[in-house]
Write a protein that holds these residues in place. Sequence first.
Motif, PDB file in Angstrom:
ATOM      1  N   ILE A   1      65.887 -16.117 -39.003  1.00 31.47           N
ATOM      2  CA  ILE A   1      66.426 -17.469 -38.932  1.00 31.47           C
ATOM      3  C   ILE A   1      67.918 -17.459 -39.285  1.00 31.47           C
ATOM      4  CG2 ILE A   1      66.031 -17.575 -41.635  1.00 31.47           C
ATOM      5  CD1 ILE A   1      65.033 -20.449 -40.782  1.00 31.47           C
ATOM      6  N   LEU A   2      68.542 -16.188 -39.605  1.00 32.52           N
ATOM      7  CA  LEU A   2      70.024 -16.132 -39.797  1.00 32.52           C
ATOM      8  C   LEU A   2      70.573 -15.920 -38.470  1.00 32.52           C
ATOM      9  CD1 LEU A   2      70.452 -14.129 -43.091  1.00 32.52           C
ATOM     10  CD2 LEU A   2      70.024 -16.423 -42.804  1.00 32.52           C
ATOM     11  N   LYS A   3      69.890 -16.072 -37.329  1.00 33.59           N
ATOM     12  CA  LYS A   3      70.645 -15.371 -36.125  1.00 33.59           C
ATOM     13  C   LYS A   3      71.961 -16.328 -35.730  1.00 33.59           C
ATOM     14  CE  LYS A   3      69.629 -12.693 -32.592  1.00 33.59           C
ATOM     15  NZ  LYS A   3      69.245 -11.526 -33.054  1.00 33.59           N
ATOM     16  N   ASP A   4      71.679 -17.455 -35.924  1.00 37.10           N
ATOM     17  CA  ASP A   4      72.982 -18.339 -35.444  1.00 37.10           C
ATOM     18  C   ASP A   4      73.299 -19.179 -36.922  1.00 37.10           C
ATOM     19  OD1 ASP A   4      74.925 -20.268 -35.064  1.00 37.10           O
ATOM     20  OD2 ASP A   4      73.869 -21.045 -33.113  1.00 37.10           O
ATOM     21  N   ARG A   5      74.185 -18.681 -37.718  1.00 33.02           N
ATOM     22  CA  ARG A   5      74.437 -19.001 -39.038  1.00 33.02           C
ATOM     23  C   ARG A   5      75.035 -20.391 -39.204  1.00 33.02           C
ATOM     24  NH1 ARG A   5      75.028 -13.229 -42.226  1.00 33.02           N
ATOM     25  NH2 ARG A   5      73.275 -12.574 -40.857  1.00 33.02           N
ATOM     26  N   ASP A   6      76.155 -20.730 -38.111  1.00 30.68           N
ATOM     27  CA  ASP A   6      76.511 -21.797 -38.246  1.00 30.68           C
ATOM     28  C   ASP A   6      75.462 -23.125 -37.941  1.00 30.68           C
ATOM     29  OD1 ASP A   6      79.302 -21.179 -38.657  1.00 30.68           O
ATOM     30  OD2 ASP A   6      79.151 -20.406 -36.583  1.00 30.68           O
ATOM     31  N   ARG A   7      74.563 -22.700 -37.016  1.00 32.61           N
ATOM     32  CA  ARG A   7      73.958 -23.774 -36.547  1.00 32.61           C
ATOM     33  C   ARG A   7      72.935 -23.909 -38.015  1.00 32.61           C
ATOM     34  NH1 ARG A   7      69.903 -23.576 -31.376  1.00 32.61           N
ATOM     35  NH2 ARG A   7      68.893 -25.408 -31.878  1.00 32.61           N
ATOM     36  N   LEU A   8      72.416 -22.778 -38.588  1.00 31.91           N
ATOM     37  CA  LEU A   8      71.540 -22.934 -39.783  1.00 31.91           C
ATOM     38  C   LEU A   8      72.086 -23.743 -40.861  1.00 31.91           C
ATOM     39  CD1 LEU A   8      68.943 -22.244 -41.106  1.00 31.91           C
ATOM     40  CD2 LEU A   8      69.595 -19.957 -41.897  1.00 31.91           C
TER      41      LEU A   8
ATOM     42  N   ASN B   1      47.656 -28.181 -36.775  1.00 30.87           N
ATOM     43  CA  ASN B   1      47.608 -27.653 -38.148  1.00 30.87           C
ATOM     44  C   ASN B   1      48.814 -26.938 -38.636  1.00 30.87           C
ATOM     45  OD1 ASN B   1      47.054 -25.446 -36.682  1.00 30.87           O
ATOM     46  ND2 ASN B   1      45.087 -24.904 -37.739  1.00 30.87           N
ATOM     47  N   GLY B   2      49.899 -27.038 -37.906  1.00 35.99           N
ATOM     48  CA  GLY B   2      50.916 -26.270 -38.132  1.00 35.99           C
ATOM     49  C   GLY B   2      51.855 -26.028 -36.850  1.00 35.99           C
ATOM     50  N   TRP B   3      52.783 -25.192 -36.955  1.00 38.90           N
ATOM     51  CA  TRP B   3      53.684 -24.763 -35.721  1.00 38.90           C
ATOM     52  C   TRP B   3      53.623 -23.310 -35.494  1.00 38.90           C
ATOM     53  CZ3 TRP B   3      55.243 -27.953 -39.947  1.00 38.90           C
ATOM     54  CH2 TRP B   3      55.408 -29.350 -39.591  1.00 38.90           C
ATOM     55  N   ALA B   4      53.583 -23.218 -34.001  1.00 39.61           N
ATOM     56  CA  ALA B   4      53.722 -21.803 -33.566  1.00 39.61           C
ATOM     57  C   ALA B   4      55.006 -21.723 -33.095  1.00 39.61           C
ATOM     58  CB  ALA B   4      52.628 -21.544 -32.508  1.00 39.61           C
ATOM     59  N   ILE B   5      55.577 -20.289 -33.172  1.00 40.28           N
ATOM     60  CA  ILE B   5      56.608 -19.849 -32.600  1.00 40.28           C
ATOM     61  C   ILE B   5      56.246 -18.789 -31.267  1.00 40.28           C
ATOM     62  CG2 ILE B   5      58.706 -18.702 -32.945  1.00 40.28           C
ATOM     63  CD1 ILE B   5      58.454 -19.296 -36.043  1.00 40.28           C
ATOM     64  N   THR B   6      56.435 -19.588 -30.091  1.00 38.81           N
ATOM     65  CA  THR B   6      55.963 -18.972 -29.035  1.00 38.81           C
ATOM     66  C   THR B   6      56.948 -18.301 -27.967  1.00 38.81           C
ATOM     67  OG1 THR B   6      55.455 -20.956 -28.013  1.00 38.81           O
ATOM     68  CG2 THR B   6      53.826 -20.037 -29.049  1.00 38.81           C
ATOM     69  N   ALA B   7      58.172 -18.781 -28.221  1.00 38.16           N
ATOM     70  CA  ALA B   7      59.230 -18.786 -27.191  1.00 38.16           C
ATOM     71  C   ALA B   7      59.547 -17.282 -26.718  1.00 38.16           C
ATOM     72  CB  ALA B   7      60.656 -19.159 -27.525  1.00 38.16           C
ATOM     73  N   GLY B   8      59.203 -16.312 -27.906  1.00 39.87           N
ATOM     74  CA  GLY B   8      59.546 -14.979 -27.323  1.00 39.87           C
ATOM     75  C   GLY B   8      58.466 -14.269 -26.649  1.00 39.87           C
ATOM     76  N   GLU B   9      57.460 -14.842 -26.295  1.00 39.49           N
ATOM     77  CA  GLU B   9      56.339 -14.261 -25.740  1.00 39.49           C
ATOM     78  C   GLU B   9      56.689 -13.569 -24.470  1.00 39.49           C
ATOM     79  OE1 GLU B   9      52.967 -16.766 -25.996  1.00 39.49           O
ATOM     80  OE2 GLU B   9      52.826 -16.296 -28.196  1.00 39.49           O
TER      81      GLU B   9
ATOM     82  N   LEU C   1      66.447 -10.183 -26.792  1.00 35.56           N
ATOM     83  CA  LEU C   1      66.357 -11.472 -26.053  1.00 35.56           C
ATOM     84  C   LEU C   1      65.246 -12.323 -26.962  1.00 35.56           C
ATOM     85  CD1 LEU C   1      66.051 -10.328 -22.382  1.00 35.56           C
ATOM     86  CD2 LEU C   1      67.916 -11.748 -23.550  1.00 35.56           C
ATOM     87  N   ARG C   2      64.141 -11.579 -27.120  1.00 38.02           N
ATOM     88  CA  ARG C   2      63.224 -12.042 -27.816  1.00 38.02           C
ATOM     89  C   ARG C   2      63.553 -12.978 -29.117  1.00 38.02           C
ATOM     90  NH1 ARG C   2      57.491 -10.375 -27.554  1.00 38.02           N
ATOM     91  NH2 ARG C   2      56.591 -11.538 -29.210  1.00 38.02           N
ATOM     92  N   GLU C   3      64.288 -12.329 -29.946  1.00 40.50           N
ATOM     93  CA  GLU C   3      64.954 -12.797 -31.139  1.00 40.50           C
ATOM     94  C   GLU C   3      65.663 -14.028 -30.878  1.00 40.50           C
ATOM     95  OE1 GLU C   3      66.294  -9.856 -33.940  1.00 40.50           O
ATOM     96  OE2 GLU C   3      64.423  -8.893 -33.821  1.00 40.50           O
ATOM     97  N   GLU C   4      66.450 -13.890 -30.001  1.00 43.50           N
ATOM     98  CA  GLU C   4      67.055 -14.985 -29.505  1.00 43.50           C
ATOM     99  C   GLU C   4      66.444 -16.506 -29.049  1.00 43.50           C
ATOM    100  OE1 GLU C   4      70.861 -15.859 -29.519  1.00 43.50           O
ATOM    101  OE2 GLU C   4      70.654 -13.772 -28.789  1.00 43.50           O
ATOM    102  N   ALA C   5      65.408 -16.045 -28.298  1.00 41.92           N
ATOM    103  CA  ALA C   5      64.482 -17.393 -28.088  1.00 41.92           C
ATOM    104  C   ALA C   5      63.895 -17.720 -29.233  1.00 41.92           C
ATOM    105  CB  ALA C   5      63.264 -16.765 -26.914  1.00 41.92           C
ATOM    106  N   GLU C   6      63.372 -16.942 -30.017  1.00 42.86           N
ATOM    107  CA  GLU C   6      62.584 -17.440 -31.091  1.00 42.86           C
ATOM    108  C   GLU C   6      63.290 -17.925 -31.983  1.00 42.86           C
ATOM    109  OE1 GLU C   6      59.145 -14.000 -31.365  1.00 42.86           O
ATOM    110  OE2 GLU C   6      61.011 -13.340 -31.920  1.00 42.86           O
ATOM    111  N   SER C   7      64.584 -17.540 -32.318  1.00 42.46           N
ATOM    112  CA  SER C   7      65.226 -18.258 -33.478  1.00 42.46           C
ATOM    113  C   SER C   7      65.766 -19.730 -32.673  1.00 42.46           C
ATOM    114  CB  SER C   7      66.465 -17.680 -33.588  1.00 42.46           C
ATOM    115  OG  SER C   7      67.437 -17.153 -32.626  1.00 42.46           O
TER     116      SER C   7
END
Length: 848
Positions: free
Chosen positions: A516-523, A631-639, A646-652
């Motif tokens: 979740i710290l990938k883009d610190r400014d945005r965070l 019932n919640g949220w799924a992080i799927t973008a990295g699949e 690349l995966r982490e980029e998409a997931e974050s």
Amino acid sequence: MILRKVFVYQEYPENLMKLYQLAYNFWWAWDYQALNLFHRIDTQLFREVDHNPVRLLYSLPKERIEALSSDRGFLFELGRVWERFQEYLKYVDALKRENNRLYGIGEQDSIAYFMMECGLHESLPIYAGGLGILCGDYLKCSSDMGLPVIGVGLLYKYGYFDQRIGVDGRQVEEYVEFENHLVPLKEARKSDSSPAYVDMTILDQALKVKVWQIDIGQTRLILLDTDIEDNPPHLRDITHELYVADKRKRLQQELVLGIGGMRALDEMDVAPALFHLNEAHSAFAVVARLEKLMKGENLSFSEARAVIRASTIFTTHTPVRAGNENFESELVRRYLLGTIEALGISYGDFENLGFVGDDREAFWLPALSIRFSRFVNGVSRQHRGVTRKIWASLFPERPEVEIPIQYVTNGVHQSWISETFDYLFSRYMGPDYVRMGAHEDAWNRVFDIPDEEIWEEHRKNKRILVPFVREKIASDLAARGFPESKGLKLASLLNPDYLTIVFARRFAHYKRPTLILKDRDRLKKILTNPERPIQLIFSGKAHPADERGKDMVKQILDFAREYGVEDRVTFLEDYDINVARHLVWGADVWLNTPAPDMEGSGTSGMKAAMNGVLNLSVLEGWWEECYDGANGWAITAGELYNLPELREEAESEQIYTLLEEEIAERFYARNGAGIPQAWVHMMKESIYSVGYEFSMNRVLTDYQRKLYIPAMMHLRALKEDDFRALRDALVEEKEVLQYWDHIEITHFSSDADRRDHLTEGETIKAECSVYLGEASPELFRVELFYLFNESKDYKTMPMELITKDSGTGHYVCSFSVEGYGVQGMNVRVRPAKELVEDLHPGLVKWKD
Ligand SMILES: *Cc1c(COP(=O)(O)O)cnc(C)c1O
């Protein structure tokens, strides 16, 4: 000068006897009324002693004890709690009788449950993480459900380390000796009531092991301890440290756990029917069982192995092969050669059972466990697939879908439900909602609870969390020597009204705490949005040898400081059961981001969900089974990506977008009464799906149904008539082996080959020829194996012998086409009797 320690027990007034008895049964750990009773005695002190009632009582001054013994209000409350306890025990007794009636599982069929770590309570720090918590939850629930379980583990002298964060933001480990005699621990007794000890030999040296006992409702846990005066110092320290890094010590620990554990049960006259190895650390139990069956009951090695296989359940949790327990084979040989040869077994034959493939350097405890267990399981559907891949080479003749490894997805015990929610659920679902495990109709009622009530209880939990964090940070800071200046700012640390996201779990690299710290400014922008502020709480220990893990702790602290968000990004030191409890009660969102295929199941998200916290998680482990869109949220973008970067980029990216557009939006959208209705509806969906499917009750029901009862049945059949079935199978095995080398499938064809268009439901006819020579066809089973649904499903069809001429049998079968797509089929020969295969796993021949 050395002073020998002795512990002198307190005298207490007769009318407080029940208080002491309550303190010595961990039942209090899941009964809020019992906990409140102890809180009442001295809340401050109770916190200081890690909510350990025994220690609380022994820390009280004499006058306070006398005052309690004449405090009529207190005695009244004590009486009430005592009655609850008695009622609990009675209820469990009734369940035991019911289990016996329904399933024929009685006290005589107990299940020995072996574990390396056990997380029952924060005051007994003999656990490191999820595996230990699962064992603690399992034991509590086994009592709740009246299952005749006895736990076997080790009593460590030093608790798992305490985590301190140095001024530079680096983790430092502190090992603290904990006072055995001040936890609810008793000496285990033999049936003649003398204290139980076990004698072992470690490299020709005598070792005496002391056996302790913990009562957990109706369930017993025995813990082995080598730190006693009879032993030389280099053996005393075997049980000093959980997951000790020194491989020799670790091996010794595991010999004590497996072999010592089995002997301890013997000493105490407990003769379990089943043995559940929870993770492979306890695999050496099979050595002690070989000894017992071969020496004690005169069975041969193959007979003993068949009996052990029939009665052993092995649960694996570790999704990476290298993370599984293994030793240099030379080391194992040094420790076990004598024991094995004394049984008349060649050490080479034994050793083979710990090898994987051609590698003879490493001895794998999971391989040994699997080869001695007829019942093996992973801990989630996804993890079953991963586990089958990891250990596929132990089943060279089996297609992956058919590898006999099942799954039982982990779950959590009711005691993770906060007091506020427990009361709320009791009021709407009935006080026995927790016992309803997988009963949909109980958990359905969660939808009847008024929105305001759920929201209010949740807010109460958040209002408990915020001061807990402030106080903890204040005392952690004070311990590091800078109280005042920092202390002043603490009052503005965290806000109970802000959307609160928690990431709490071991800081292992694969858990990716810093994703979740990938883009610190945005965070930073997301956190400090004036309309929709968000705060983040992190907590978790890195393994002492894991520099990357420690570095991630530092990155979080650095981010908070460098970006000026220290008021809303905090790191809580020393993640343990108590910290976890407050976090899973008081978070709004539970964040989980393990790398693909790296999480066995994960359980903290379940604890959170039971308390109305919403999960934001990658679709791994349990969440892959639970997530339903509502019932919640799924992080799927990295699949779609294989490259981690690349995966982490998409997931974050997806996490940020979800936070900005969906999560914060929903959380801050309030109705006239100040309630975020859409959010609360999601809370209900989440509570419902987890209460129903991911409780420990459901887990134990699954173990019972999928593993324990089938094992019990199989074992009984095996033992009947003094092992008649087994002895028959041994005779048949000899016959089968006599012909086996010559058996060959010479021909296989099906009319599918001749058709150019096949559709679902059509019938396929297949035939094959098997060269049997002199062998009787009755010894063998010829079958067709059919793989469909993208290799996810399979069927086996027995083939019928129609003629036999000059040593060759001709077989046929027909079956209907399932589904569509690329499919596979082949024929194979196996021994006719399943028991023969048990005696000799791997006897399968396919058509080339
Ligand atoms: C529940 C729990 C865990 C396991 O959580 P995961 O989601 O599996 O990481 C670890 N440590 C503590 C203290 C827990 O309470």
